[in-house]
Design an enzyme around this catalytic site. Structure first.
Site, short mmCIF file in Angstrom:
data_model
loop_
_atom_site.label_atom_id
_atom_site.label_comp_id
_atom_site.label_asym_id
_atom_site.label_seq_id
_atom_site.Cartn_x
_atom_site.Cartn_y
_atom_site.Cartn_z
CB CYS A 128 -0.55 -0.21 1.06
SG CYS A 128 -0.27 0.16 2.88
CG ASN A 185 4.40 -1.70 5.29
OD1 ASN A 185 5.83 -1.74 5.54
ND2 ASN A 185 3.57 -2.84 5.14
CB CYS A 187 -3.61 2.15 6.98
SG CYS A 187 -3.56 2.79 7.80
NE ARG A 188 -4.68 1.70 1.30
CZ ARG A 188 -4.19 1.95 0.36
NH1 ARG A 188 -4.98 1.98 0.26
NH2 ARG A 188 -3.54 2.55 0.36
CB SER A 189 0.38 -3.22 2.91
OG SER A 189 0.88 -2.23 3.70
CG ASP A 231 -5.00 4.54 2.92
OD1 ASP A 231 -4.89 4.39 3.55
OD2 ASP A 231 -3.85 5.29 2.69
#
Length: 159
Positions: free
Chosen positions: A9, A12, A14-16, A126
């Site tokens: 993301c 690095n 939150c999402r990934s 995000d």
């Protein structure tokens, strides 16, 4: 035979890392943690060395999913030869990954939500900006389940 996945993301945090932790939990439940490896990275360098975002940590804690030892790192050109599959969390991440890798990459690059075409959206939102960590978790969990099914078909019986 082994298989490696990298989730990417922007920062690095939150999402990934959420995808890394959820996917790692799924492969452990399936007894495939010795066969499938997983990591995450960000296209940006703002959060290198930081743990996942508090919202991601809170959500993972709620579901009993470990993120122990996870620290943000930046996506590197070498990741194209180190991983079998690189999963971009949104369109801009995918474009940045492909630009950095150029044409000489071993890894397949896909967008995460290509695993969930029925959702009718292109990008994992995000939560750093939206604050909606629960929505992202649902997408990440469902996409990770589909991804694991895909990889298990590819690998065959490897346990």
């Amino acid at each position: 035979m082994s298989y490696s996945v990298l989730f990417v993301c922007l920062g690095n945090i939150c999402r990934s890392p959420m995808a890394e932790a959820v996917f790692r939990n799924l492969i452990k439940q399936e007894g495939l943690d010795k066969v499938i490896t997983v990591d995450s990275a960000g296209t940006g360098d703002w959060h290198i060395g930081h743990p996942p975002h508090e919202g991601t940590r809170d959500l993972l804690n709620r579901y009993g999913i470990s993120y122990e030892g996870m620290k943000a790192r930046q996506f590197l050109k070498d990741d194209g030869s180190s991983f079998d599959l690189i999963v971009a969390m949104d369109t801009k991440n995918e474009r940045d990954i492909r630009e950095k890798l150029g044409v000489s990459s071993h890894a397949e690059v896909i967008k995460f939500l290509s695993l969930l075409p029925e959702k009718g959206i292109e990008d994992v939102p995000d939560p750093y900006y939206t604050g909606n960590f629960d929505e992202v978790y649902e997408l990440v969990l469902n996409g990770s389940i589909k991804l694991l099914e895909r990889i298990k078909k590819e690998l065959g019986d490897v346990r």
